[in-house]
Motif scaffolding. Sequence first.
Motif, PDB file in Angstrom:
ATOM      1  N   THR A 251       4.279  -8.991  -5.695  1.00  0.00           N
ATOM      2  CA  THR A 251       3.570  -8.195  -6.695  1.00  0.00           C
ATOM      3  C   THR A 251       3.850  -6.705  -6.496  1.00  0.00           C
ATOM      4  OG1 THR A 251       1.583  -7.887  -5.352  1.00  0.00           O
ATOM      5  CG2 THR A 251       1.722  -9.922  -6.660  1.00  0.00           C
ATOM      6  N   ARG A 252       3.404  -5.902  -7.437  1.00  0.00           N
ATOM      7  CA  ARG A 252       3.553  -4.447  -7.310  1.00  0.00           C
ATOM      8  C   ARG A 252       2.828  -3.938  -6.068  1.00  0.00           C
ATOM      9  NH1 ARG A 252       4.759  -0.323 -11.189  1.00  0.00           N
ATOM     10  NH2 ARG A 252       5.046   1.588  -9.996  1.00  0.00           N
ATOM     11  N   ASP A 253       1.688  -4.529  -5.762  1.00  0.00           N
ATOM     12  CA  ASP A 253       0.934  -4.097  -4.581  1.00  0.00           C
ATOM     13  C   ASP A 253       1.707  -4.360  -3.287  1.00  0.00           C
ATOM     14  OD1 ASP A 253      -1.184  -3.147  -6.052  1.00  0.00           O
ATOM     15  OD2 ASP A 253      -2.386  -4.980  -5.851  1.00  0.00           O
ATOM     16  N   HIS A 254       2.523  -5.398  -3.274  1.00  0.00           N
ATOM     17  CA  HIS A 254       3.296  -5.695  -2.076  1.00  0.00           C
ATOM     18  C   HIS A 254       4.268  -4.576  -1.722  1.00  0.00           C
ATOM     19  CE1 HIS A 254       2.535 -10.273  -2.559  1.00  0.00           C
ATOM     20  NE2 HIS A 254       1.872  -9.838  -1.514  1.00  0.00           N
ATOM     21  N   LEU A 255       4.737  -3.853  -2.736  1.00  0.00           N
ATOM     22  CA  LEU A 255       5.698  -2.788  -2.466  1.00  0.00           C
ATOM     23  C   LEU A 255       5.100  -1.691  -1.593  1.00  0.00           C
ATOM     24  CD1 LEU A 255       7.541  -2.338  -5.896  1.00  0.00           C
ATOM     25  CD2 LEU A 255       7.997  -3.943  -4.045  1.00  0.00           C
ATOM     26  N   LYS A 256       3.778  -1.553  -1.640  1.00  0.00           N
ATOM     27  CA  LYS A 256       3.118  -0.506  -0.860  1.00  0.00           C
ATOM     28  C   LYS A 256       3.215  -0.763   0.639  1.00  0.00           C
ATOM     29  CE  LYS A 256      -0.197   0.230  -4.611  1.00  0.00           C
ATOM     30  NZ  LYS A 256      -1.625   0.091  -5.039  1.00  0.00           N
ATOM     31  N   ILE A 257       3.397  -2.033   1.025  1.00  0.00           N
ATOM     32  CA  ILE A 257       3.482  -2.344   2.454  1.00  0.00           C
ATOM     33  C   ILE A 257       4.927  -2.441   2.930  1.00  0.00           C
ATOM     34  CG2 ILE A 257       1.254  -3.551   2.422  1.00  0.00           C
ATOM     35  CD1 ILE A 257       2.774  -6.197   2.485  1.00  0.00           C
ATOM     36  N   MET A 258       5.877  -2.312   2.000  1.00  0.00           N
ATOM     37  CA  MET A 258       7.285  -2.398   2.368  1.00  0.00           C
ATOM     38  C   MET A 258       7.831  -1.031   2.764  1.00  0.00           C
ATOM     39  SD  MET A 258       8.655  -5.136  -0.509  1.00  0.00           S
ATOM     40  CE  MET A 258      10.329  -5.136   0.130  1.00  0.00           C
ATOM     41  N   LYS A 259       8.901  -1.036   3.520  1.00  0.00           N
ATOM     42  CA  LYS A 259       9.508   0.210   3.995  1.00  0.00           C
ATOM     43  C   LYS A 259      10.194   0.953   2.846  1.00  0.00           C
ATOM     44  CE  LYS A 259      10.638  -1.968   8.455  1.00  0.00           C
ATOM     45  NZ  LYS A 259      11.755  -2.425   9.324  1.00  0.00           N
ATOM     46  N   THR A 260      10.044   2.262   2.833  1.00  0.00           N
ATOM     47  CA  THR A 260      10.772   3.068   1.865  1.00  0.00           C
ATOM     48  C   THR A 260      12.267   2.949   2.130  1.00  0.00           C
ATOM     49  OG1 THR A 260       8.957   4.656   1.685  1.00  0.00           O
ATOM     50  CG2 THR A 260      11.145   5.409   1.003  1.00  0.00           C
ATOM     51  N   GLY A 261      13.025   2.661   1.070  1.00  0.00           N
ATOM     52  CA  GLY A 261      14.468   2.486   1.217  1.00  0.00           C
ATOM     53  C   GLY A 261      14.888   1.076   1.554  1.00  0.00           C
ATOM     54  N   SER A 262      13.930   0.153   1.664  1.00  0.00           N
ATOM     55  CA  SER A 262      14.303  -1.251   1.849  1.00  0.00           C
ATOM     56  C   SER A 262      14.933  -1.768   0.557  1.00  0.00           C
ATOM     57  CB  SER A 262      13.089  -2.099   2.238  1.00  0.00           C
ATOM     58  OG  SER A 262      12.060  -1.990   1.268  1.00  0.00           O
ATOM     59  N   VAL A 263      15.693  -2.860   0.662  1.00  0.00           N
ATOM     60  CA  VAL A 263      16.450  -3.387  -0.477  1.00  0.00           C
ATOM     61  C   VAL A 263      15.982  -4.799  -0.794  1.00  0.00           C
ATOM     62  CG1 VAL A 263      18.736  -3.996  -1.351  1.00  0.00           C
ATOM     63  CG2 VAL A 263      18.467  -1.990   0.116  1.00  0.00           C
ATOM     64  N   LEU A 264      15.684  -5.027  -2.074  1.00  0.00           N
ATOM     65  CA  LEU A 264      15.253  -6.338  -2.544  1.00  0.00           C
ATOM     66  C   LEU A 264      16.311  -6.879  -3.498  1.00  0.00           C
ATOM     67  CD1 LEU A 264      11.660  -7.219  -3.775  1.00  0.00           C
ATOM     68  CD2 LEU A 264      13.679  -8.215  -4.802  1.00  0.00           C
ATOM     69  N   VAL A 265      16.912  -8.005  -3.141  1.00  0.00           N
ATOM     70  CA  VAL A 265      17.900  -8.666  -3.994  1.00  0.00           C
ATOM     71  C   VAL A 265      17.239  -9.894  -4.607  1.00  0.00           C
ATOM     72  CG1 VAL A 265      20.158  -9.773  -4.111  1.00  0.00           C
ATOM     73  CG2 VAL A 265      19.797  -7.858  -2.537  1.00  0.00           C
TER      74      VAL A 265
END
Length: 372
Positions: A251-265
């Motif tokens: 979800t969009r909220d999950h992005l808040k816990i991910m590292k800045t500059g991480s890559v999602l394929v």
Amino acid sequence: MKIGCPSEIKNNEFRVGLTPAAARAYIENGHQVVVQKGAGLGSGIADEEYQNVGAKLEESAQTIWDQAEMIVKVKEPLPDEYDLMRPEQIIYTYFHLAAEEKLTKACLDKKIIAVAYETVQEDSGALPLLKPMSEVAGRMAPLMAAFYMGKPFGGRGLLPTGVPGVLPANVVILGGGVVGSNAAKTASGFGCNVTILDINVNTLEHLENILPVNVFTQYSNSQNLEDALARADIVVGAVLVPGAKAPKLITRDHLKIMKTGSVLVDVAIDQGGCTEMSKPTTHDQPTYVVDGVLHYCVANMPGAYARTSTFALNNMTIPYGLQLANKGVEQACKDNHVLCRGLNAYKGTLTCAPVGEAFGMQDVCRLPEDVL
């Protein structure tokens, strides 16, 4: 039967529906094959190679669509091709209808016979015509992620392989099927720490037995997913529900816990994507950033490695294609229930239950008597 193979028109799509060997197989079975000039060039196949096996060449796609009783493609018909489709014409290709309502309506309005590679399904659940492209896309995913992890391209600037004294990337793969297992092979070969999440314990056990020691398996639930996303440098979305829209696991909220500059394929983008933020991109403009996370959502990933993909795909599609051409779609579906599951639309009737569910058309979705 007259078999037509037009050039693909999707952005940077270099694959082609027929190899010369596949064209020859149709011709040896008594069929005519017509290929659009230049259709194979993106896969390193010259026009002369088709002529040498007895196929005819045509300049225009219009001519091929007008003449052919069966069209063999790679990607779904695009809006510019909708008016080329003819009633009762067999179109044998990837459709991914659950993610394309306009295409679904066009198939029904045009009363074509849509045989979708991605829903031809064996009793075991295996998807033989989707598998080769899943293998390519799975192996590509860590390659693409490694490239876009570079700082000039929007990533963290982390080399996924690591170097002596510096840790490699943490790679999280959602789904342990064909895409996920192949992504794990590539990422583990880089030396990354790889975690595969899946809800099937038997799948996890199998993967743990066959993959290298730097690949770890974990049961997928909300807590484990969030923990994995928080430590991930690379995330590969590899979930699949055959014929249906992909579940939105991130979800969009999950992005808040991910590292800045991480890559999602998001390899599931053909079926709508497995994140709330996923939207199809092209090889021209493959990425975008949401909340600091770089998203790669190219809808025809294997088209970048067209020669490998074209030959791998044809190895699997030709046996079923010959059944359609030799027997006609009705008898072929009666004789082979595996192939019958690939029938998504038939002369104005929707025939694939997951597609019907995607668009609230369950009540009108059925297999016609002609193919039962």
